[in-house]
Design an enzyme around this catalytic site. Structure first.
Site, PDB file in Angstrom:
ATOM      1  N   ALA A  40      48.335  47.357  53.748  1.00  0.00           N
ATOM      2  CA  ALA A  40      48.754  48.709  53.368  1.00  0.00           C
ATOM      3  C   ALA A  40      47.597  49.395  52.654  1.00  0.00           C
ATOM      4  O   ALA A  40      47.012  48.827  51.727  1.00  0.00           O
ATOM      5  CB  ALA A  40      49.965  48.651  52.444  1.00  0.00           C
ATOM      6  N   ARG A  42      45.915  53.582  51.634  1.00  0.00           N
ATOM      7  CA  ARG A  42      46.140  55.040  51.676  1.00  0.00           C
ATOM      8  C   ARG A  42      45.566  55.657  52.946  1.00  0.00           C
ATOM      9  O   ARG A  42      46.052  56.652  53.444  1.00  0.00           O
ATOM     10  CB  ARG A  42      45.484  55.696  50.458  1.00  0.00           C
ATOM     11  CG  ARG A  42      46.427  55.865  49.304  1.00  0.00           C
ATOM     12  CD  ARG A  42      45.773  56.581  48.189  1.00  0.00           C
ATOM     13  NE  ARG A  42      44.484  55.956  47.873  1.00  0.00           N
ATOM     14  CZ  ARG A  42      43.780  56.196  46.777  1.00  0.00           C
ATOM     15  NH1 ARG A  42      44.210  57.047  45.909  1.00  0.00           N
ATOM     16  NH2 ARG A  42      42.637  55.584  46.549  1.00  0.00           N
ATOM     17  N   GLU A 126      40.977  34.138  40.535  1.00  0.00           N
ATOM     18  CA  GLU A 126      39.568  33.723  40.397  1.00  0.00           C
ATOM     19  C   GLU A 126      38.627  34.903  40.598  1.00  0.00           C
ATOM     20  O   GLU A 126      37.553  34.976  39.986  1.00  0.00           O
ATOM     21  CB  GLU A 126      39.268  32.617  41.426  1.00  0.00           C
ATOM     22  CG  GLU A 126      37.944  31.936  41.229  1.00  0.00           C
ATOM     23  CD  GLU A 126      37.864  31.138  39.925  1.00  0.00           C
ATOM     24  OE1 GLU A 126      38.539  30.111  39.825  1.00  0.00           O
ATOM     25  OE2 GLU A 126      37.123  31.565  39.017  1.00  0.00           O
ATOM     26  N   VAL A 129      37.275  37.656  37.416  1.00  0.00           N
ATOM     27  CA  VAL A 129      36.249  37.470  36.375  1.00  0.00           C
ATOM     28  C   VAL A 129      35.006  36.842  36.986  1.00  0.00           C
ATOM     29  O   VAL A 129      35.083  35.755  37.573  1.00  0.00           O
ATOM     30  CB  VAL A 129      36.768  36.544  35.250  1.00  0.00           C
ATOM     31  CG1 VAL A 129      35.711  36.383  34.160  1.00  0.00           C
ATOM     32  CG2 VAL A 129      38.066  37.063  34.660  1.00  0.00           C
ATOM     33  N   GLY A 184      26.572  49.354  44.172  1.00  0.00           N
ATOM     34  CA  GLY A 184      27.946  48.862  44.329  1.00  0.00           C
ATOM     35  C   GLY A 184      28.391  47.884  43.252  1.00  0.00           C
ATOM     36  O   GLY A 184      29.396  47.205  43.415  1.00  0.00           O
ATOM     37  N   GLU A 187      32.296  49.824  38.522  1.00  0.00           N
ATOM     38  CA  GLU A 187      33.692  50.163  38.798  1.00  0.00           C
ATOM     39  C   GLU A 187      33.753  51.582  39.351  1.00  0.00           C
ATOM     40  O   GLU A 187      32.795  52.353  39.221  1.00  0.00           O
ATOM     41  CB  GLU A 187      34.504  50.124  37.499  1.00  0.00           C
ATOM     42  CG  GLU A 187      34.583  48.774  36.838  1.00  0.00           C
ATOM     43  CD  GLU A 187      35.261  47.745  37.717  1.00  0.00           C
ATOM     44  OE1 GLU A 187      36.430  47.899  38.037  1.00  0.00           O
ATOM     45  OE2 GLU A 187      34.585  46.776  38.120  1.00  0.00           O
ATOM     46  N   ASP A 198      35.500  46.844  30.691  1.00  0.00           N
ATOM     47  CA  ASP A 198      35.634  45.904  31.815  1.00  0.00           C
ATOM     48  C   ASP A 198      35.362  44.469  31.331  1.00  0.00           C
ATOM     49  O   ASP A 198      36.112  43.541  31.660  1.00  0.00           O
ATOM     50  CB  ASP A 198      34.654  46.294  32.932  1.00  0.00           C
ATOM     51  CG  ASP A 198      34.643  45.297  34.072  1.00  0.00           C
ATOM     52  OD1 ASP A 198      35.614  45.285  34.860  1.00  0.00           O
ATOM     53  OD2 ASP A 198      33.682  44.509  34.167  1.00  0.00           O
ATOM     54  N   LYS A 202      38.004  41.124  31.091  1.00  0.00           N
ATOM     55  CA  LYS A 202      37.716  39.770  31.586  1.00  0.00           C
ATOM     56  C   LYS A 202      37.801  38.751  30.444  1.00  0.00           C
ATOM     57  O   LYS A 202      38.366  37.667  30.603  1.00  0.00           O
ATOM     58  CB  LYS A 202      36.325  39.747  32.231  1.00  0.00           C
ATOM     59  CG  LYS A 202      36.254  40.615  33.498  1.00  0.00           C
ATOM     60  CD  LYS A 202      34.822  40.857  33.931  1.00  0.00           C
ATOM     61  CE  LYS A 202      34.760  41.740  35.168  1.00  0.00           C
ATOM     62  NZ  LYS A 202      33.406  42.256  35.441  1.00  0.00           N
TER      63      LYS A 202
HETATM   64  N1  HSE Z   1      32.039  46.417  37.774  1.00  0.00           N
HETATM   65  C1  HSE Z   1      32.006  45.025  37.523  1.00  0.00           C
HETATM   66  C2  HSE Z   1      30.653  44.669  36.943  1.00  0.00           C
HETATM   67  C3  HSE Z   1      32.189  44.180  38.762  1.00  0.00           C
HETATM   68  O1  HSE Z   1      29.742  45.486  36.942  1.00  0.00           O
HETATM   69  O2  HSE Z   1      30.506  43.539  36.511  1.00  0.00           O
HETATM   70  C4  HSE Z   1      33.588  43.840  39.069  1.00  0.00           C
HETATM   71  O3  HSE Z   1      34.205  43.164  38.029  1.00  0.00           O
END
Ligand code: HSE
Length: 433
Positions: A40, A42, A126, A129, A184, A187, A198, A202
């Site tokens: 699923a 969008r 898993e 983190v 990439g 976030e 972030d 974690k």
């Molecule tokens: N945006 C996160 C980072 C990656 O830069 O570590 C995914 O958790």
């Protein structure tokens, strides 16, 4: 084992691709056939032609969590509010859940794990983190018999990349963040990377596993990297340290101290050598002693490795739909017999202090009087040449308490003079690695 996927971003696409590419190997590791039956998203057009034959693609998330033939739901959307509703519904429909959504688990993990325990289902994460580092399985299984005394890590690849670029190439903060986004690592909202949130998500999960305490995001103090001045990165280097965003949870006499903050890490520590977008985690247990884990912290392909490992774990758990794997955060249901927990913000350790002073006689004497009055002993001292009548004085203290630091702060500010900078960072002590 029939699998449904919520979301079709990088991680979901990479998971299907990896499953297809490595299908012979994956099949050889389980006797349970694994089949993707629903996705699923969008924008279903993104997934068309990229899913196995027979897999239905739609924009209806509820059709995945309510589909009676589905045994396992992969929640790979990243959304917290809708993610929570869908995961709870999947569990109430007796489906196992695999997720890489650390924000969801950090904020609603207790509710989700309790629901999973009641439903007799698994929630595996898993991929939430430090994706390439198998830290969840390490804490839940490999180190399960240890009393963990500390877990200290670089858990956000984006901020580590930014700090590495600033330190190694003198790149400014905004350029390095934009670069991390392009590559990439970041976030969808890079604020969460650079403000420490972030990493705090974690760390919340790791602390719960390491210390057998409830998942409690609000207990984590966090501060990010946006205000770090290039000047401090350079002074730290001259004093044989690197500035890193360090997430740590450790047992102190007053309870568990748990924080994410910019910290000076001695060059001799393995954490100081974790560069670019990589992650590193140092763990200390009473049986295993010090251990260090290193790997990528981001990336669709890397996350797919963790997601597929969780899927194989479920497939190999005996029951036809992956039942019978014990409890999700340890060996007993949530809420039974967990460690009595007290969070404490006080720590004992060394601190880096930079004061911008008027470059004139007696300035240093004033500062050393403040330190002496507070019973703070100096480990290293550095003063730059100064410019425009101002000069930076850098002190690394011996170990002191946070209380001592707090009490001394107004006097340090007074010694520096009105409007003059006083910058303070903790310095990482010996963590065994
Ligand atoms: N945006 C996160 C980072 C990656 O830069 O570590 C995914 O958790």
């Amino acid at each position: 084992m029939k699998v449904g996927i919520l979301g079709f971003g990088n991680v979901a696409a990479a998971t299907i691709e990896a499953f297809t590419t490595n299908q012979d190997l994956i099949r050889s590791k389980t006797e349970t056939p694994i089949e993707f039956v629903r996705v699923a998203t969008r924008t279903p057009s993104r997934a068309q032609g990229r899913v196995p034959g027979g897999c239905v693609v739609s924009d209806d998330c509820w059709a995945v969590v309510d589909d009676p033939q589905i045994d396992v739901v992969l929640e790979l959307m990243g959304n917290v509010k809708l993610g929570r509703e869908l995961v709870l519904r999947a569990l109430s429909n007796s489906k196992h859940v695999i997720t890489a959504n650390k924000a969801l688990l950090a904020q609603h993990g207790e509710e989700i794990m309790q629901m999973a325990d009641q439903a007799g289902c698994s929630v595996l994460f898993e991929g939430a983190v430090a994706v390439s580092i198998p830290i969840i399985k390490t804490l839940r299984e490999s180190a399960a018999a240890n009393r963990i005394s500390s877990i200290i890590g670089i858990l956000n690849g984006t901020s580590n990349y930014v700090l590495s670029q600033m330190s190694e190439h003198g790149v400014d903060f905004a350029t390095a963040v934009a670069d991390a986004q392009r590559k990439g690592y970041a976030e969808a909202d890079p604020t969460l990377d650079v403000n420490g949130e972030d990493a705090a998500h974690k760390l919340t999960l790791l602390a719960s596993l390491a210390f057998d305490v409830p998942i409690n995001f609000s207990a984590v103090e966090f501060k990010g990297i946006a205000e770090i001045d290039q000047v401090d990165i350079e002074f730290a280097k001259r004093l044989a340290h690197q500035v890193k965003l360090i997430a740590q949870a450790r047992l102190e006499s007053g309870g568990i101290a748990i924080s994410v903050q910019p910290t000076l890490v001695p060059d001799r520590s393995m954490l100081a050598r974790v560069g670019g977008s990589m992650n590193g985690i140092s763990l200390q247990g009473d049986l295993l002693g010090p251990a260090f884990l290193y790997g990528s912290g981001a990336g669709g392909r890397q996350t797919s490795s963790a997601v597929l490992a969780d899927l194989l774990e479920l497939a190999n758990r005996g029951g036809p739909n992956g039942a019978g794997g014990g409890h999700n955060m340890g060996f007993r249901p949530r809420g039974t017999g967990q460690t009595e927990v007290r969070y404490c913000n006080d720590r004992v350790g060394a601190f880096y202090i930079r004061l911008r002073l008027d470059d004139k006689a007696g300035a240093l004497a004033k500062v050393s009087t403040v330190l002496a009055d507070a019973n703070v002993s100096i480990n290293s001292l550095l003063q730059d040449q100064g410019l425009d009548g101002l000069s930076d004085l850098i002190v690394i203290t011996h170990d002191i308490s946070s209380g001592q630091l707090r009490d001394m702060l107004p006097y340090l500010q007074q010694a520096a003079g009105p409007g003059h900078t006083v910058v303070i960072y903790p310095v990482l002590g010996d963590c065994g690695c």
